[in-house]
Motif scaffolding. Sequence first.
Motif, short mmCIF file in Angstrom:
data_model
loop_
_atom_site.label_atom_id
_atom_site.label_comp_id
_atom_site.label_asym_id
_atom_site.label_seq_id
_atom_site.Cartn_x
_atom_site.Cartn_y
_atom_site.Cartn_z
N ASN A 140 0.86 -1.18 0.00
CA ASN A 140 0.00 0.00 0.00
C ASN A 140 0.90 1.23 0.00
O ASN A 140 1.49 1.59 1.02
CB ASN A 140 -0.91 -0.02 1.23
CG ASN A 140 -1.94 1.09 1.21
OD1 ASN A 140 -1.64 2.22 0.85
ND2 ASN A 140 -3.15 0.77 1.63
N ARG A 218 -7.24 -10.14 0.42
CA ARG A 218 -7.78 -8.96 -0.28
C ARG A 218 -8.55 -8.08 0.69
O ARG A 218 -8.42 -6.85 0.68
CB ARG A 218 -8.68 -9.42 -1.42
CG ARG A 218 -9.29 -8.29 -2.26
CD ARG A 218 -10.08 -8.89 -3.41
NE ARG A 218 -10.65 -7.85 -4.26
CZ ARG A 218 -11.85 -7.31 -4.09
NH1 ARG A 218 -12.60 -7.68 -3.07
NH2 ARG A 218 -12.29 -6.38 -4.92
N SER A 219 -9.35 -8.69 1.55
CA SER A 219 -10.11 -7.93 2.54
C SER A 219 -9.19 -7.23 3.53
O SER A 219 -9.43 -6.08 3.91
CB SER A 219 -11.07 -8.86 3.30
OG SER A 219 -12.02 -9.43 2.42
N LEU A 221 -6.10 -6.25 2.95
CA LEU A 221 -5.48 -5.13 2.24
C LEU A 221 -6.45 -3.96 2.10
O LEU A 221 -6.08 -2.80 2.24
CB LEU A 221 -5.01 -5.60 0.86
CG LEU A 221 -3.83 -6.57 0.83
CD1 LEU A 221 -3.63 -7.12 -0.57
CD2 LEU A 221 -2.55 -5.89 1.32
N LYS A 222 -7.70 -4.28 1.81
CA LYS A 222 -8.71 -3.24 1.64
C LYS A 222 -8.94 -2.46 2.93
O LYS A 222 -9.09 -1.24 2.93
CB LYS A 222 -10.02 -3.87 1.15
CG LYS A 222 -11.12 -2.87 0.84
CD LYS A 222 -12.36 -3.58 0.31
CE LYS A 222 -13.46 -2.59 -0.03
NZ LYS A 222 -14.66 -3.27 -0.58
N HIS A 235 -3.54 -7.45 -7.43
CA HIS A 235 -4.03 -6.50 -6.42
C HIS A 235 -3.83 -5.06 -6.89
O HIS A 235 -4.59 -4.16 -6.51
CB HIS A 235 -3.28 -6.69 -5.10
CG HIS A 235 -3.62 -7.96 -4.37
ND1 HIS A 235 -4.88 -8.23 -3.91
CD2 HIS A 235 -2.85 -9.02 -4.03
CE1 HIS A 235 -4.89 -9.41 -3.30
NE2 HIS A 235 -3.68 -9.91 -3.36
N THR A 241 -8.78 -3.05 -4.04
CA THR A 241 -7.58 -2.85 -3.21
C THR A 241 -6.84 -1.61 -3.72
O THR A 241 -5.79 -1.73 -4.37
CB THR A 241 -6.66 -4.09 -3.25
OG1 THR A 241 -6.41 -4.45 -4.64
CG2 THR A 241 -7.30 -5.27 -2.54
N MET A 244 -2.57 0.13 -4.09
CA MET A 244 -1.57 -0.94 -4.12
C MET A 244 -0.61 -0.76 -5.28
O MET A 244 -0.98 -0.34 -6.38
CB MET A 244 -2.26 -2.31 -4.23
CG MET A 244 -3.17 -2.67 -3.06
SD MET A 244 -2.31 -2.66 -1.46
CE MET A 244 -1.14 -3.99 -1.70
#
Length: 338
Positions: A140, A218-219, A221-222, A235, A241, A244
């Motif tokens: 991120n 994924r969740s 990272l979100k 991603h 996301t 990224m």
Amino acid sequence: MSIRNLLIVLIAVAGVIVAFLTISAFQQPQTKKLVIVGPAGISDLGQALAKKFSEKYGVNATFIPLGGAVEMVNELVRNKDNPPWDVAIGIPEFYYTVLVERGVLHCPKLSVEGVPPEEFWDPNGCVYPLDKSYIGIVYNATALERLGLRPPETLDDLLRPEYKGLVTYPNPVQSGTGLAVLSWIMSVKGEEAGWTYLKQLSGQIAKVGYPSGFTALRSALKRGDVVIALSWYSHVIDPGTPHMRAATYSAFLYREGVAVLKNAKNRDLAVEFVKFALSKEGQDLVDPYNYMLPVRADAVVKNNVGLPQPRSVVVYNPALGSKADEWRLRWQREVASG
């Protein structure tokens, strides 16, 4: 005519009709059936391939999802003598040799025009390339900037003190992606040095721990629970996301294949399916339905437009063999449990 005689005539006519329909049914050509099996994560592509193949060849092709990639491979081995499926898709390169060694596959040694020779990775002519993508370091960018940290570039960078508590990767006990991460590390460092590295990396893992698979990661990272991950380059282009980016110094080339089962009930039709899956028409379905890259250069690419390209690519070291089950147990014992 009496009622009795009328009933006799009606019964006789009905018998003739039933006999005619029965004979006609047997004379009608039976629709050929094909059962395709694959990991649940490849369901969209499997269903799209089955639908298009059915329409093109006038057959009844269906796709059956079966857990993760490693679970599927193990089920293929267990059912090798009388498989309820005909052809398998989504076979990972890092775990295909077990199918060859156990005699699960039919090896037609096909020659497929339009697929570059370098895309073929099974020298036995049993497993054929279906799709591919990259697993590497993703991060991120906004969060790292806020923390005043430079993005990592290499696996060894992840061990730096400033990244403590910021890193994770999928749990390889539950996730094919996680096993691919182990395959990448072992291919680069060798097994024993690889395990040493994984134990060192465990001290850098975020509080969220090891997400079970792609969806959980994924969740994370979100939500921002994880800042750096060993995962898919996709991603970076996934709207779910944001912020990224990918470290493009090096990445692992994750490759999946398609193969005919040796004892398939419809083996000849399964061979035709493999040819179809590698044709332009079949390959045009890969990117739109799977967030993976097709193996044909002339295939349609929409989802993966903008996918980062690594400067160097690591492919699985075949000398490592098919050690996914052994690695999962050792990882659980030595890494996750400390």
